[in-house]
Write a protein that holds these residues in place. Structure first.
Motif, mmCIF file in Angstrom:
data_model
loop_
_atom_site.group_PDB
_atom_site.id
_atom_site.type_symbol
_atom_site.label_atom_id
_atom_site.label_comp_id
_atom_site.label_asym_id
_atom_site.label_seq_id
_atom_site.Cartn_x
_atom_site.Cartn_y
_atom_site.Cartn_z
ATOM 1 N N PHE A 218 69.716 103.968 34.802
ATOM 2 C CA PHE A 218 70.511 103.135 33.899
ATOM 3 C C PHE A 218 71.672 102.525 34.673
ATOM 4 C CE2 PHE A 218 68.147 105.305 30.693
ATOM 5 C CZ PHE A 218 68.240 104.537 29.539
ATOM 6 N N LEU A 219 71.993 101.291 34.313
ATOM 7 C CA LEU A 219 73.164 100.603 34.838
ATOM 8 C C LEU A 219 74.132 100.353 33.695
ATOM 9 C CD1 LEU A 219 74.811 98.959 36.938
ATOM 10 C CD2 LEU A 219 73.442 96.957 36.251
ATOM 11 N N PHE A 220 75.299 101.005 33.725
ATOM 12 C CA PHE A 220 76.337 100.774 32.724
ATOM 13 C C PHE A 220 77.205 99.607 33.191
ATOM 14 C CE2 PHE A 220 76.753 105.264 30.662
ATOM 15 C CZ PHE A 220 75.394 105.245 30.396
ATOM 16 N N ALA A 221 77.300 98.599 32.358
ATOM 17 C CA ALA A 221 78.091 97.412 32.706
ATOM 18 C C ALA A 221 78.850 96.937 31.478
ATOM 19 C CB ALA A 221 77.190 96.287 33.227
ATOM 20 N N TYR A 246 73.941 104.245 37.536
ATOM 21 C CA TYR A 246 74.986 103.434 38.141
ATOM 22 C C TYR A 246 75.979 102.998 37.068
ATOM 23 C CZ TYR A 246 70.970 102.895 41.300
ATOM 24 O OH TYR A 246 69.874 103.124 42.087
ATOM 25 N N ALA A 247 77.217 102.816 37.476
ATOM 26 C CA ALA A 247 78.235 102.299 36.570
ATOM 27 C C ALA A 247 79.153 101.359 37.340
ATOM 28 C CB ALA A 247 79.055 103.435 35.955
ATOM 29 N N ILE A 248 79.345 100.169 36.776
ATOM 30 C CA ILE A 248 80.302 99.228 37.348
ATOM 31 C C ILE A 248 81.629 99.454 36.637
ATOM 32 C CG2 ILE A 248 80.860 96.809 37.754
ATOM 33 C CD1 ILE A 248 77.835 96.212 37.467
ATOM 34 N N VAL A 249 82.574 100.037 37.334
ATOM 35 C CA VAL A 249 83.883 100.324 36.740
ATOM 36 C C VAL A 249 84.945 100.220 37.826
ATOM 37 C CG1 VAL A 249 83.019 101.871 34.923
ATOM 38 C CG2 VAL A 249 83.641 102.814 37.145
ATOM 39 N N GLU A 250 86.148 99.908 37.424
ATOM 40 C CA GLU A 250 87.276 100.015 38.345
ATOM 41 C C GLU A 250 87.878 101.395 38.130
ATOM 42 O OE1 GLU A 250 89.614 96.308 39.103
ATOM 43 O OE2 GLU A 250 88.583 95.636 37.266
ATOM 44 N N VAL A 251 87.712 102.243 39.110
ATOM 45 C CA VAL A 251 88.037 103.658 38.975
ATOM 46 C C VAL A 251 89.489 103.873 38.540
ATOM 47 C CG1 VAL A 251 88.246 105.828 40.254
ATOM 48 C CG2 VAL A 251 86.228 104.387 40.555
ATOM 49 N N ALA A 252 90.386 103.028 39.016
ATOM 50 C CA ALA A 252 91.802 103.205 38.681
ATOM 51 C C ALA A 252 92.062 103.058 37.188
ATOM 52 C CB ALA A 252 92.651 102.203 39.461
ATOM 53 N N VAL A 269 79.106 105.034 41.364
ATOM 54 C CA VAL A 269 80.080 104.092 40.826
ATOM 55 C C VAL A 269 80.281 102.916 41.774
ATOM 56 C CG1 VAL A 269 82.511 103.801 40.195
ATOM 57 C CG2 VAL A 269 81.247 105.840 39.457
ATOM 58 N N ILE A 270 80.181 101.706 41.208
ATOM 59 C CA ILE A 270 80.534 100.492 41.933
ATOM 60 C C ILE A 270 81.950 100.145 41.507
ATOM 61 C CG2 ILE A 270 79.989 98.061 42.321
ATOM 62 C CD1 ILE A 270 77.237 100.012 40.852
ATOM 63 N N ASP A 271 82.895 100.443 42.387
ATOM 64 C CA ASP A 271 84.314 100.298 42.063
ATOM 65 C C ASP A 271 84.780 98.900 42.441
ATOM 66 O OD1 ASP A 271 86.983 100.636 41.496
ATOM 67 O OD2 ASP A 271 87.388 101.975 43.194
#
Length: 283
Positions: A218-221, A246-252, A269-271
């Motif tokens: 799964f890709l969370f977007a 996978y997850a596209i998130v800005e970790v901060a 995570v794609i930060d």
């Protein structure tokens, strides 16, 4: 907090794009995608926005202010279910134009797409681009007098037999319901108490969704999981799929609970900013 598994976007995004084209990655879409291209939005694009909309229609008790599910429960309890559905329908009536990413996904002929918000963006994109698709939509069992958890709809918006929907090339799954085509919503606390009572045994999740997710990543977007209910639902939807997601998130920007949720399920995570990541996926 544990350390999230961060990726090198230069390496991973082409891999995810290839997986999407091959049908091996299931997009799990949130309203953050629409928020990139629609400003100001004509419809609520977060639970907090939706709670604020409810507050324009009635005076909410303090416990319900800022909480869409509690606000909906208060409306359902004091104004009845018909009023809640009418107000939800009004909130999303303006509609929203699908983003370029929604349209790109619609052209891929994916086996399964999950749209986790009520606005109907992905349905609109499929209606523009695809031909062989169907939607399976969660429904509230309040007032319907049926022992059902979901209904199938065709491209025209008409309800169809499950057998027709299950035969479609692309299945769109809207696990919280949607404003389109007929305004089926899971929104109140009571809706979710009923569903979460059985979701551990997967009954509310359509059989065809369970079949199509098997072995898939799964890709969370465009999703946020700062709310326990949203995490609970996502956890059950990705159950018995691949062990790599996978997850596209800005970790901060993550809350402690979101951080823990992604770490517990070993998300890669794609930060990076969402818009930049989506553009790279489509390139």
């Amino acid at each position: 907090m544990a350390t999230l598994a961060l990726s090198n976007p230069e390496v991973l995004l082409p891999e995810i794009a290839q997986g999407l084209r091959a049908g091996d990655v299931v997009p799990y879409l949130g309203p953050g995608i629409s928020a990139l291209t629609v400003s100001p939005s004509p419809v609520p694009l977060t639970p907090e926005d939706l709670a604020a909309y409810f507050a324009t229609r009635t005076t909410l008790p303090r416990r319900a202010v800022g909480n869409a599910w509690a606000a909906a429960q208060y409306i359902e309890s004091h104004r009845f279910r018909d009023t809640l559905v009418a107000w939800m329908t009004d909130a999303f009536a303006p509609g929203i134009v699908p983003s370029s990413f929604h349209r790109w996904l619609a052209g891929l002929g994916l086996p399964l797409v999950v749209d986790s918000w009520y606005a109907g963006d992905m349905r609109g994109a499929l209606a523009e681009t695809a031909t062989d698709w169907a939607e399976v939509q969660a429904i509230s069992r309040a007032l319907i007098g049926e022992d059902k958890w979901y209904r199938w709809f065709g491209p025209s918006g008409d309800q169809i037999p499950a057998s027709l929907g299950e035969a479609a090339r692309t299945v769109l799954y809207t696990p919280h319901g949607s404003a389109r085509p007929l305004g089926n919503f899971l929104i109140s606390d009571a809706d979710y108490v009923e569903v979460l009572t059985e979701i551990d045994i997967q009954t509310p999740i359509p059989d065809e969704v369970r079949r199509r997710r098997t072995g898939k990543a799964f890709l969370f977007a465009g999703c946020r999981f700062h709310d326990q209910m949203l995490r609970s639902y996502a956890r059950q939807i990705i159950k018995r799929s691949s062990d790599r997601h996978y997850a596209i998130v800005e970790v901060a920007s993550l809350t402690r609970n979101e951080h823990r949720f992604l770490d517990e399920h070993d998300f890669v995570v794609i930060d990076m900013p969402l818009g930049e990541a989506l553009n790279r996926l489509m390139s």
